[in-house]
Every structure is written in structure tokens, then in C-alpha cells.
Design an enzyme around this catalytic site. Structure first.
Site, PDB file in Angstrom:
ATOM      1  N   GLU A 141       0.827  -1.218   0.000  1.00 29.77           N
ATOM      2  CA  GLU A 141       0.000   0.000   0.000  1.00 29.77           C
ATOM      3  C   GLU A 141       0.856   1.262   0.000  1.00 29.77           C
ATOM      4  O   GLU A 141       0.363   2.342   0.323  1.00 29.77           O
ATOM      5  CB  GLU A 141      -0.972   0.008   1.201  1.00 29.77           C
ATOM      6  CG  GLU A 141      -1.954  -1.148   1.271  1.00 29.77           C
ATOM      7  CD  GLU A 141      -3.040  -1.130   0.177  1.00 29.77           C
ATOM      8  OE1 GLU A 141      -2.988  -0.255  -0.703  1.00 29.77           O
ATOM      9  OE2 GLU A 141      -3.899  -2.028   0.213  1.00 29.77           O
ATOM     10  N   HIS A 165      -3.021   1.917   8.610  1.00 29.64           N
ATOM     11  CA  HIS A 165      -4.067   1.155   7.916  1.00 29.64           C
ATOM     12  C   HIS A 165      -4.305  -0.147   8.665  1.00 29.64           C
ATOM     13  O   HIS A 165      -3.376  -0.931   8.867  1.00 29.64           O
ATOM     14  CB  HIS A 165      -3.629   0.865   6.469  1.00 29.64           C
ATOM     15  CG  HIS A 165      -4.502  -0.128   5.773  1.00 29.64           C
ATOM     16  ND1 HIS A 165      -5.866   0.038   5.636  1.00 29.64           N
ATOM     17  CD2 HIS A 165      -4.219  -1.320   5.189  1.00 29.64           C
ATOM     18  CE1 HIS A 165      -6.365  -0.998   4.999  1.00 29.64           C
ATOM     19  NE2 HIS A 165      -5.395  -1.842   4.716  1.00 29.64           N
ATOM     20  N   HIS A 167      -7.440  -3.433   9.752  1.00 31.08           N
ATOM     21  CA  HIS A 167      -8.628  -4.182   9.322  1.00 31.08           C
ATOM     22  C   HIS A 167      -9.526  -4.458  10.534  1.00 31.08           C
ATOM     23  O   HIS A 167      -9.730  -5.627  10.883  1.00 31.08           O
ATOM     24  CB  HIS A 167      -8.218  -5.511   8.679  1.00 31.08           C
ATOM     25  CG  HIS A 167      -7.399  -5.403   7.429  1.00 31.08           C
ATOM     26  ND1 HIS A 167      -6.830  -6.504   6.809  1.00 31.08           N
ATOM     27  CD2 HIS A 167      -7.059  -4.338   6.672  1.00 31.08           C
ATOM     28  CE1 HIS A 167      -6.169  -6.113   5.724  1.00 31.08           C
ATOM     29  NE2 HIS A 167      -6.285  -4.805   5.632  1.00 31.08           N
ATOM     30  N   GLU A 195     -17.907   9.788  22.249  1.00 36.50           N
ATOM     31  CA  GLU A 195     -16.485  10.084  22.014  1.00 36.50           C
ATOM     32  C   GLU A 195     -16.123  10.192  20.526  1.00 36.50           C
ATOM     33  O   GLU A 195     -15.103  10.793  20.181  1.00 36.50           O
ATOM     34  CB  GLU A 195     -15.654   8.957  22.650  1.00 36.50           C
ATOM     35  CG  GLU A 195     -14.221   9.295  22.961  1.00 36.50           C
ATOM     36  CD  GLU A 195     -14.050  10.367  24.034  1.00 36.50           C
ATOM     37  OE1 GLU A 195     -14.971  10.560  24.866  1.00 36.50           O
ATOM     38  OE2 GLU A 195     -12.995  11.027  24.018  1.00 36.50           O
ATOM     39  N   HIS A 236     -12.937  -4.032   3.616  1.00 33.33           N
ATOM     40  CA  HIS A 236     -11.484  -4.107   3.733  1.00 33.33           C
ATOM     41  C   HIS A 236     -10.982  -3.587   5.088  1.00 33.33           C
ATOM     42  O   HIS A 236     -10.430  -4.355   5.873  1.00 33.33           O
ATOM     43  CB  HIS A 236     -10.845  -3.349   2.559  1.00 33.33           C
ATOM     44  CG  HIS A 236      -9.350  -3.460   2.507  1.00 33.33           C
ATOM     45  ND1 HIS A 236      -8.631  -3.427   1.347  1.00 33.33           N
ATOM     46  CD2 HIS A 236      -8.427  -3.598   3.496  1.00 33.33           C
ATOM     47  CE1 HIS A 236      -7.351  -3.549   1.607  1.00 33.33           C
ATOM     48  NE2 HIS A 236      -7.204  -3.653   2.910  1.00 33.33           N
TER      49      HIS A 236
HETATM   50  O1  2HA Z   1      -0.730  -5.041   4.011  1.00 30.24           O
HETATM   51  O2  2HA Z   1      -3.628  -4.618   4.410  1.00 30.24           O
HETATM   52  O3  2HA Z   1      -4.342  -3.557   2.137  1.00 30.24           O
HETATM   53  C1  2HA Z   1      -1.785  -5.810   3.584  1.00 30.24           C
HETATM   54  C2  2HA Z   1      -2.974  -4.950   3.448  1.00 30.24           C
HETATM   55  C3  2HA Z   1      -3.315  -4.484   2.097  1.00 30.24           C
HETATM   56 ZN    ZN Z   2      -5.513  -3.745   4.001  1.00 30.46          ZN
END
Ligand code: 2HA
Ligand code: ZN
Length: 301
Positions: A141, A165, A167, A195, A236
Site C-alpha cells: 500500500e 491502515h 482491518h 467520544e 477491507h
Molecule cells: O498489508 O492490508 O491492504 C496488507 C494490506 C493491504
Molecule cells: Zn488492508
């Protein structure tokens, strides 16, 4: 040239061995690296980083660069061109997670699972100057990270440095029932838990499902984050930008918690046959006034 072609080129050319004898505090012992590693570990503990899920980057300060450059490789990797130049990132150095690395392994072996990349003086290419031991390359990414850094550096006048980033599962589950629309997500999250408007006063952007790792999702995310510090990626995960590691982690933590509360309340209300009770718009305005929050008013009725 695609990212993986470029990555292969980096691997082919190889990265020289680290300098033998340098004095000073090792890169892994620098305060910003310890904070970066802690964020990775905390995200893993939260359950947001299955397998190689998620990635992170940090735009180093001049002081960080000064205290690390003695440890940079004598011969950095070859330059890898960016899809389009990011002129305001010229000369910047970023600490980033490695492609395919597992967040749970970052604290155990930082020098293999993270590394430093330098952007050239045209903002047109990057190369590895430290870390990624054993032939690693920066996160898949990286296009999104660099494009979002370019935008956030600009709009925050250099304040934002951390991009995270993750998940988180409640956020991802929410994208299964709400349209990928900033107003729909922001209102649901703000109204679920007091909050949340404090953590993301500009709200969260939301993008429909896209192929990860490419320049399309990178451009869309960078555009979406011009005015917001967080962006949800449907089916995602999410991206957060902030000046500090605590704040970047805190944005994901608060948004994920609000998402979990929203999902539970919606499900319970349906089971019980009642209307979910939420913070009214005037309540959100009152929080904004009381805490002097720079909210995005267009999110409210
Ligand atoms: O690094 O999360 O979006 C792996 C991921 C790709
Ligand atoms: Zn990801």
C-alpha cells in the site's frame, strides 16, 4: 511499471549490508521507532491485523533523520519510480512496514519487518535506505501511503506524520450494511457513541470496494482524506492520519468501538422491535460547542 515489477527490481539490485561501526542510538532504539513498533503491536493485540493485514508509515522529522542517517545503508537500493510525482514529499524519509510482513512479528524483529525509504529530490521515486533485512520491500500500500501523506502534509501544514491502515472487524462489518458514503458513516458513528465526534470531528470518508495496493485506491483515498483524517475502505478496513502515533491509533480505536456499538444497537433494536436511540443532531452540535471542535457541519441535519 507495476509495483511488483518495481519491487523485483529492488530485490534484484539488492541492498548493501548495513554500516559496520557507527556510533549513536541504533535506529530500533529511537523513540519514534519504538512508538511505531508499539502501534503495530497494539493493533495486533486488538485483532486488527490477521496474517499480513494492515500497514503503517511515518514521515520522519529532520531530527529523526539526523539521528538515524549514520545507520543508513552505504549503498541504498535502486530508485523505484512513483506513478506520478509527489513534489511536496521531495527529500522526505518514511519509516514503513514491509510488504507481506505480519504486524505480530514487527516487535520481535523490527529490522526485518520495517524499513526506511527516501523520496528523491523531485518527489518522483523512492529507494530503501535502512531495514527490510532479508530482501523485504515496503508495503504493497505504499502508493496509498505516499499519496495520502502528500495530501495530509499539505492540508495540515506539516502536522500529520503518521498513517495507519488496519482491518478492524466492526468497521468492515458496517460496510456490509451502509452505503460507502461519508455522511452515512459519519452520522452512524457520531450518533452511536459520544467520544466519536471528538476523535474524528471532520467525520470519516468512505470508499466503495476497490482492488487494494494500486494507484486507483491510492488516488481515491488521498482525495477523500483532503478534508478528513479517516477513510473507511468497504469490505477491507480503514486508514487514519494524525500528527502522532497515539492519535492515529486512537482514531482507529474510537471509530472501531463506535462501529461495534452501532452494530450491536442496530441488531438488538431489530430483535426487540424498537427504534435504536441515538445522539440527536442538536446533541452533536452541543458537544462540538462545548469542546470547541472543528466539526464538518455538513454531516449534520
Ligand atoms: O498489508 O492490508 O491492504 C496488507 C494490506 C493491504
Ligand atoms: Zn488492508
Amino acid at each position: 511499471m507495476g509495483f511488483f515489477d518495481s519491487a523485483q527490481e529492488v530485490l534484484d539490485k539488492g541492498v548493501s549490508a548495513a554500516k559496520g561501526a557507527v556510533s549513536g542510538v541504533a535506529v530500533e532504539q529511537q523513540a519514534f521507532v519504538k512508538q511505531f513498533v508499539r502501534m503495530c503491536e497494539d493493533g495486533w493485540q486488538q485483532g486488527w491485523h490477521e496474517r499480513n493485514g494492515g500497514n503503517a508509515s511515518y514521515r520522519m522529522s529532520p531530527e529523526d533523520v539526523q539521528s538515524c542517517k549514520g545507520f543508513f545503508y552505504d549503498t541504498p537500493s535502486s530508485w523505484v519510480p512513483l506513478a506520478s510525482p509527489l513534489i511536496n514529499l521531495a527529500g522526505e524519509k518514511f519509516l514503513v512496514t514491509a510488504a507481506g510482513s505480519f504486524m505480530r512479528n514487527v516487535p520481535l524483529d523490527p529490522v526485518s519487518n520495517i524499513g526506511i525509504v527516501e523520496v528523491d529530490d523531485q518527489g518522483a521515486a523512492w529507494r530503501i535506505v535502512w531495514g527490510f533485512k532479508g530482501g523485504g520491500v515496503p508495503t504493497s500500500e505504499l502508493p496509498s501511503h505516499l499519496m495520502v501523506h502528500a495530501v495530509r502534509k499539505d492540508v495540515t501544514i506539516g502536522a500529520d506524520r503518521v498513517l495507519y491502515h488496519a482491518h478492524p472487524d466492526n468497521v468492515v462489518a458496517m460496510t456490509g450494511v451502509l452505503p460507502a458514503d461519508a455522511r452515512a458513516f459519519t452520522r452512524a458513528l457520531w450518533k452511536a457513541m459520544t467520544e466519536c465526534i471528538i476523535a474524528v470531528p471532520k467525520g470519516v470518508a468512505a470508499l466503495p470496494w476497490m482492488v487494494p495496493g494500486g494507484t486507483d485506491i491510492a488516488r481515491a483515498t488521498a482525495d477523500a482524506m483532503i478534508g478528513r483524517s479517516a477513510c473507511v475502505w468497504a469490505q477491507h478496513g480503514m486508514f487514519a492520519s494524525a500528527p502522532t502515533f497515539d492519535e492515529a491509533f486512537g482514531i482507529v480505536h474510537a471509530v472501531e468501538k463506535a462501529a461495534g456499538v452501532w452494530l450491536k444497537a442496530q441488531a438488538a433494536a431489530r430483535t426487540l422491535g424498537v427504534e435504536p436511540i441515538e445522539i440527536p443532531d442538536e446533541g452533536l452540535r452541543a458537544i462540538a460547542t462545548t469542546y470547541n471542535l472543528p466539526i464538518d457541519d455538513s454531516m449534520l441535519d
